[in-house]
Design a protein around this motif. Structure first.
Motif, PDB file in Angstrom:
ATOM      1  N   SER A 106       0.840  -1.197   0.000  1.00 29.72           N
ATOM      2  CA  SER A 106       0.000   0.000   0.000  1.00 29.72           C
ATOM      3  C   SER A 106       0.878   1.251   0.000  1.00 29.72           C
ATOM      4  N   PRO A 107       0.444   2.329  -0.686  1.00 28.02           N
ATOM      5  CA  PRO A 107       1.206   3.597  -0.664  1.00 28.02           C
ATOM      6  C   PRO A 107       0.873   4.466   0.545  1.00 28.02           C
ATOM      7  N   LEU A 108       0.126   3.956   1.518  1.00 30.04           N
ATOM      8  CA  LEU A 108      -0.300   4.738   2.676  1.00 30.04           C
ATOM      9  C   LEU A 108       0.880   5.368   3.415  1.00 30.04           C
ATOM     10  N   THR A 109       0.704   6.645   3.797  1.00 29.52           N
ATOM     11  CA  THR A 109       1.701   7.315   4.638  1.00 29.52           C
ATOM     12  C   THR A 109       1.115   7.698   6.007  1.00 29.52           C
ATOM     13  N   HIS A 110      -0.213   7.831   6.089  1.00 29.89           N
ATOM     14  CA  HIS A 110      -0.888   8.163   7.356  1.00 29.89           C
ATOM     15  C   HIS A 110      -1.994   7.137   7.599  1.00 29.89           C
ATOM     16  N   LEU A 111      -1.946   6.472   8.755  1.00 34.51           N
ATOM     17  CA  LEU A 111      -2.955   5.469   9.093  1.00 34.51           C
ATOM     18  C   LEU A 111      -3.435   5.706  10.527  1.00 34.51           C
ATOM     19  N   ILE A 112      -4.742   5.928  10.668  1.00 38.47           N
ATOM     20  CA  ILE A 112      -5.371   6.107  11.983  1.00 38.47           C
ATOM     21  C   ILE A 112      -6.387   4.980  12.163  1.00 38.47           C
ATOM     22  N   ILE A 113      -6.203   4.189  13.214  1.00 40.97           N
ATOM     23  CA  ILE A 113      -7.078   3.048  13.475  1.00 40.97           C
ATOM     24  C   ILE A 113      -7.800   3.273  14.796  1.00 40.97           C
ATOM     25  N   GLU A 114      -9.088   3.601  14.718  1.00 43.73           N
ATOM     26  CA  GLU A 114      -9.904   3.726  15.930  1.00 43.73           C
ATOM     27  C   GLU A 114     -10.567   2.381  16.173  1.00 43.73           C
ATOM     28  N   ASP A 115      -9.753   1.437  16.547  1.00 46.48           N
ATOM     29  CA  ASP A 115     -10.141   0.041  16.596  1.00 46.48           C
ATOM     30  C   ASP A 115      -9.183  -0.635  17.569  1.00 46.48           C
ATOM     31  N   THR A 116      -9.485  -1.848  17.965  1.00 40.72           N
ATOM     32  CA  THR A 116      -8.571  -2.604  18.819  1.00 40.72           C
ATOM     33  C   THR A 116      -7.666  -3.477  17.958  1.00 40.72           C
ATOM     34  N   ILE A 117      -6.368  -3.275  18.104  1.00 45.06           N
ATOM     35  CA  ILE A 117      -5.375  -4.103  17.422  1.00 45.06           C
ATOM     36  C   ILE A 117      -4.621  -4.907  18.486  1.00 45.06           C
ATOM     37  N   VAL A 118      -4.564  -6.226  18.281  1.00 44.79           N
ATOM     38  CA  VAL A 118      -3.812  -7.077  19.199  1.00 44.79           C
ATOM     39  C   VAL A 118      -2.330  -6.989  18.821  1.00 44.79           C
ATOM     40  N   LEU A 119      -1.474  -7.026  19.825  1.00 41.78           N
ATOM     41  CA  LEU A 119      -0.051  -6.783  19.621  1.00 41.78           C
ATOM     42  C   LEU A 119       0.554  -7.681  18.550  1.00 41.78           C
ATOM     43  N   TYR A 120       0.123  -8.961  18.529  1.00 41.34           N
ATOM     44  CA  TYR A 120       0.711  -9.869  17.545  1.00 41.34           C
ATOM     45  C   TYR A 120       0.260  -9.551  16.112  1.00 41.34           C
ATOM     46  N   GLU A 121      -0.735  -8.657  15.943  1.00 46.05           N
ATOM     47  CA  GLU A 121      -1.166  -8.234  14.604  1.00 46.05           C
ATOM     48  C   GLU A 121      -0.353  -7.061  14.070  1.00 46.05           C
ATOM     49  N   LEU A 122       0.340  -6.362  14.955  1.00 49.18           N
ATOM     50  CA  LEU A 122       0.967  -5.106  14.560  1.00 49.18           C
ATOM     51  C   LEU A 122       2.021  -5.291  13.475  1.00 49.18           C
ATOM     52  N   SER A 123       2.891  -6.262  13.634  1.00 49.42           N
ATOM     53  CA  SER A 123       3.932  -6.507  12.622  1.00 49.42           C
ATOM     54  C   SER A 123       3.305  -6.859  11.281  1.00 49.42           C
ATOM     55  N   ALA A 124       2.248  -7.699  11.329  1.00 49.31           N
ATOM     56  CA  ALA A 124       1.557  -8.076  10.092  1.00 49.31           C
ATOM     57  C   ALA A 124       0.938  -6.856   9.418  1.00 49.31           C
ATOM     58  N   ARG A 131       4.389   6.733   7.544  1.00 50.02           N
ATOM     59  CA  ARG A 131       5.143   7.688   8.371  1.00 50.02           C
ATOM     60  C   ARG A 131       4.415   8.010   9.682  1.00 50.02           C
ATOM     61  N   HIS A 132       3.095   8.049   9.619  1.00 48.58           N
ATOM     62  CA  HIS A 132       2.303   8.381  10.809  1.00 48.58           C
ATOM     63  C   HIS A 132       1.357   7.226  11.127  1.00 48.58           C
ATOM     64  N   LEU A 133       1.412   6.734  12.374  1.00 47.98           N
ATOM     65  CA  LEU A 133       0.539   5.645  12.804  1.00 47.98           C
ATOM     66  C   LEU A 133      -0.133   6.028  14.122  1.00 47.98           C
ATOM     67  N   SER A 134      -1.455   5.856  14.181  1.00 46.96           N
ATOM     68  CA  SER A 134      -2.206   6.088  15.414  1.00 46.96           C
ATOM     69  C   SER A 134      -3.155   4.914  15.631  1.00 46.96           C
ATOM     70  N   ILE A 135      -3.110   4.325  16.837  1.00 51.42           N
ATOM     71  CA  ILE A 135      -3.976   3.193  17.169  1.00 51.42           C
ATOM     72  C   ILE A 135      -4.728   3.525  18.448  1.00 51.42           C
ATOM     73  N   ASN A 136      -6.040   3.446  18.374  1.00 53.60           N
ATOM     74  CA  ASN A 136      -6.886   3.828  19.497  1.00 53.60           C
ATOM     75  C   ASN A 136      -6.795   2.856  20.675  1.00 53.60           C
ATOM     76  N   GLN A 137      -6.518   1.569  20.394  1.00 54.67           N
ATOM     77  CA  GLN A 137      -6.437   0.578  21.461  1.00 54.67           C
ATOM     78  C   GLN A 137      -5.497  -0.544  21.028  1.00 54.67           C
ATOM     79  N   LEU A 138      -4.297  -0.543  21.588  1.00 54.16           N
ATOM     80  CA  LEU A 138      -3.338  -1.622  21.341  1.00 54.16           C
ATOM     81  C   LEU A 138      -3.298  -2.484  22.593  1.00 54.16           C
ATOM     82  N   CYS A 139      -3.541  -3.786  22.441  1.00 52.77           N
ATOM     83  CA  CYS A 139      -3.639  -4.645  23.619  1.00 52.77           C
ATOM     84  C   CYS A 139      -2.898  -5.956  23.390  1.00 52.77           C
ATOM     85  N   THR A 140      -2.648  -6.659  24.485  1.00 53.09           N
ATOM     86  CA  THR A 140      -2.095  -8.007  24.410  1.00 53.09           C
ATOM     87  C   THR A 140      -3.230  -8.996  24.607  1.00 53.09           C
TER      88      THR A 140
END
Length: 705
Positions: free
Chosen positions: A207-225, A234-243
């Protein structure tokens, strides 16, 4: 304001070349700038039918079209669809959808969005999850789509991993904000192994994305994927990062050289795990904003110093937000930890912090956050300031805050912060009660009152006179929410209220009250366009019957009603009311058995063309103009009002002034405004130059009228 200055400059430069005798003498290029200043649909409604020249300007304009379908009546939408959307779909560059009826219309129409081949920005709010997959398939066919915002309703989205992959396939996308499951709990996420975001395996499908805002729950093991799809991010924002409670934290190292700005709300990610995240993924970060769980290790200044020096060599901005409830005894331990952030390391980096505490019996609430810079968009005044690590005694400017919550009277009175950019204000608990009432003068010391456009009042039991005073001090409110708030029986002020003006167009009422009280409250907002009412029991049927009556002129601009959380037994009665011939035409949509949305026609206030006004022994007819003490007056809507001769280059200036300061002039305008169809058919110069204009007539050229 910058755009208005450019228009004014253009007018001055044109007038210096030759004399402009009427509005139509202005150049076409300047008119195009004027159209840009207005919302496109509003400028179309105002100018298109004035004469052939304006019609040609719209038809032949090279400028892209930006459409905002938010609060519109059904008739205006249908007109806009036929006259703008269908003939000019190839010119539409921005499209914003938030009305559920309009969303349904667009998404149920046969591949309508596919035809917007030049669409660059698409924003959709409150979309049902069932539409997402087909919508994203349509968006794949838009070659220029660079900005995408999708905010889903509070429904469970089961196929989120496929939806993320579809988004990452959009070939021109640079900015994306997604809110799919904003209230999803950690345990629910951890059990959805089949719905995890898988790593990207196709190296030619990045993807050519440079700014990504996720107002969602992302599990830590999903982040690398997730990051494997967006190597240019360049810019990443995650509303809820959890284990996950079922899976050991596993952070796969990934090279992400471009990722320099990161904002994370760390749900249950403790410091030891966060440390791994920095070492394996975020070592290139330059700007870090984190909101942490109540893990005491996050207040270990020495561990932070070691982590930053060894693994975050490029860090320029460090912004932390730490909140904890603890015992009063342990509160002293936290105070000692926070003192460590005054060492030379933090001072040399110019990173400063503030520490607030509130004691509640045997417990206390502690809030620790960065002050230089403070980058949160929201701030709550509820805890006493204990200390700051900065040596400066100047008032702290909280420039990033747009939403201010006030929950404590003393914290407000003693506040040393200033919030210059606040537009949303929330009162909680009993701060509008007479004994705790905070005067507008105190509020004005901490934020500019005129900037507030949205007001929320929760759990308050106040006098109506204090509510009026508050609304009066906030003249630019457009949106109001009254949540479980009650007013004392001082509605005897109704005569005073009838002459009181406000700009409020969107109202949410979560109050159980009698029909007469609800009726009085709604009538307090004559410019009301959208109304939400939520109560388990109450006067639903009566208030709907009143509001939608063809004879009701108190709320003529009301076009949308949302009934929430009502008793199921009322559903049939409400539907029966909507079938009555005395009710204006209404479309209804039921999202659940306790939830109905209504989309209705607006009604214009009645006109009176045969009235006369007696003055100085003479009867003056409607539209007749007289001069009194060197000033012009005109009979408008059966009242004598100040009138203005606005010819040529002065016309645009006069209309602009009327639009900007109408609140200061509204005491000269009757509460029932007329809109005569003939006015919009005339040339502007005929309306305001030859026959003169009152303020009420001028503001019909404003976007909101």
């Amino acid at each position: 304001m910058e755009q208005k200055s450019q228009i004014t400059s253009s007018i001055n430069s044109i007038s210096s070349l030759h004399i402009v005798t009427c509005f139509e003498d202005l150049a076409n290029e300047l008119f195009c700038e004027i159209f840009e200043y207005f919302d496109y649909i509003s400028s179309y409604e105002i100018f298109f039918n004035l004469n052939q020249r304006f019609r040609n300007l719209f038809i032949n304009s090279p400028h892209p079209i930006k459409i905002n379908f938010s609060s519109l009546s059904k008739s205006i939408f249908e007109s806009s669809y036929e006259n703008i959307i269908l003939p000019y779909q190839h010119k539409i560059q921005l499209l914003y959808l938030s009305n559920p009826f309009i969303i349904d219309f667009f998404l149920l129409s046969n591949s309508l969005i596919q035809n917007f081949i030049n669409l660059q920005t698409f924003l959709i709010k409150d979309i049902e999850s069932k539409y997402l997959e087909n919508l994203l398939n349509d968006l794949l066919l838009l070659p220029n789509l660079s900005t995408l915002v999708i905010i889903c309703k509070h429904h469970y989205v089961s196929n989120r991993s496929n939806l993320y992959k579809q988004v990452f396939r959009l070939s021109a996308l640079k900015y994306c904000k997604l809110s799919l499951n904003p209230y999803k709990v950690f345990e629910c996420v951890s059990r959805e192994g089949a719905d995890r975001i898988p790593p990207c395996v196709e190296t030619n499908k990045f993807s050519p994305l440079t700014h990504l805002i996720i107002e969602d729950t992302i599990v830590l093991y999903e982040l690398s994927a997730l990051l494997s799809y967006v190597p240019q991010l360049r810019h990443l924002s995650i509303n809820q990062l959890c284990t996950s409670s079922n899976v050991q934290p596993n952070i796969c190292p990934i090279v992400s050289q471009q990722l320099t700005h990161v904002s994370l709300h760390l749900g249950n990610v403790y410091f030891d795990v966060f440390e791994l995240l920095i070492k394996n993924i975020l070592h290139q970060v330059q700007v870090l904003h984190i909101s942490t769980p109540a893990d005491q290790t996050y207040l270990n200044a020495n561990r932070w110093e070691s982590l930053i020096l060894l693994y975050m060599p490029y860090l320029q901005i460090f912004d932390i937000d730490y909140h904890v409830y603890t015992s009063r005894v342990d509160g002293e331990i936290y105070r000692n930890l926070i003192d460590q952030f005054e060492s030379s390391f933090w001072i040399e980096q110019q990173w400063f912090f503030a520490y607030h505490m509130k004691v509640m019996g045997d417990y206390c609430q502690i809030y620790f956050y960065s002050t230089n810079p403070y980058k949160k968009r929201q701030f709550t005044l509820d805890l006493e300031l204990i200390k700051t690590t900065t040596r400066s005694t100047k008032q702290i400017q909280m420039n990033s805050v747009h939403h201010l919550k006030i929950e404590d009277e003393n914290c407000t009175i003693n506040c040393i912060n200033y919030f210059p950019n606040v537009t949303q204000l929330t009162f909680k608990e009993c701060l509008l009660q007479e004994k705790n009432y905070i005067s507008p003068n105190i509020l004005n010391r901490i934020f500019p009152l005129k900037q507030i456009t949205e007001l929320n009042i929760f759990l308050c039991n106040s006098y109506f006179k204090d509510f009026i005073q508050l609304i009066t001090s906030l003249p630019n409110i457009h949106k109001l929410c009254l949540h479980r708030s009650k007013f004392q029986k001082d509605f005897h002020l109704s005569k005073q209220v009838e002459n009181f003006h406000n700009k409020i167009k969107d109202v949410t009422i979560v109050i159980r009250c009698a029909f007469e009280d609800m009726k009085f409250l709604v009538n307090f907002f004559p410019q009301l366009q959208h109304l939400t009412i939520s109560m388990t029991k109450g006067c639903f049927v009566e208030i709907i019957q009143y509001l939608l009556s063809k004879n009701n002129e108190k709320t003529p601009y009301l076009n949308s009603i949302w009934l929430k959380s009502f008793d199921l037994s009322l559903s049939e009665k409400i539907m029966a009311v909507l079938q009555s011939e005395k009710i204006r035409h209404v479309d209804s949509m039921s999202n659940s058995s306790h939830d109905i949305r209504l989309w209705c026609e607006t009604i214009l206030p009645s006109t009176n063309n045969n009235c006369t006004v007696e003055y100085d022994g003479h009867l003056l007819e409607e539209d007749q103009v007289i001069e009194r003490k060197g000033k012009l007056y005109k009979v408008e809507d059966c009242a004598l009002q100040r009138a203005y001769n606005a010819c040529g280059m002065y016309l645009l200036q006069m209309v602009s002034i009327a639009c900007d300061v109408i609140q200061n002039e509204k005491h000269k305008v009757p509460s029932k405004r007329r809109v005569r169809k003939s006015l919009r058919r005339k040339l502007l110069t005929e309306s305001c130059c030859e026959t003169l204009c009152t303020v009420a007539e001028m503001i019909r050229y404003c976007p909101s009228h």
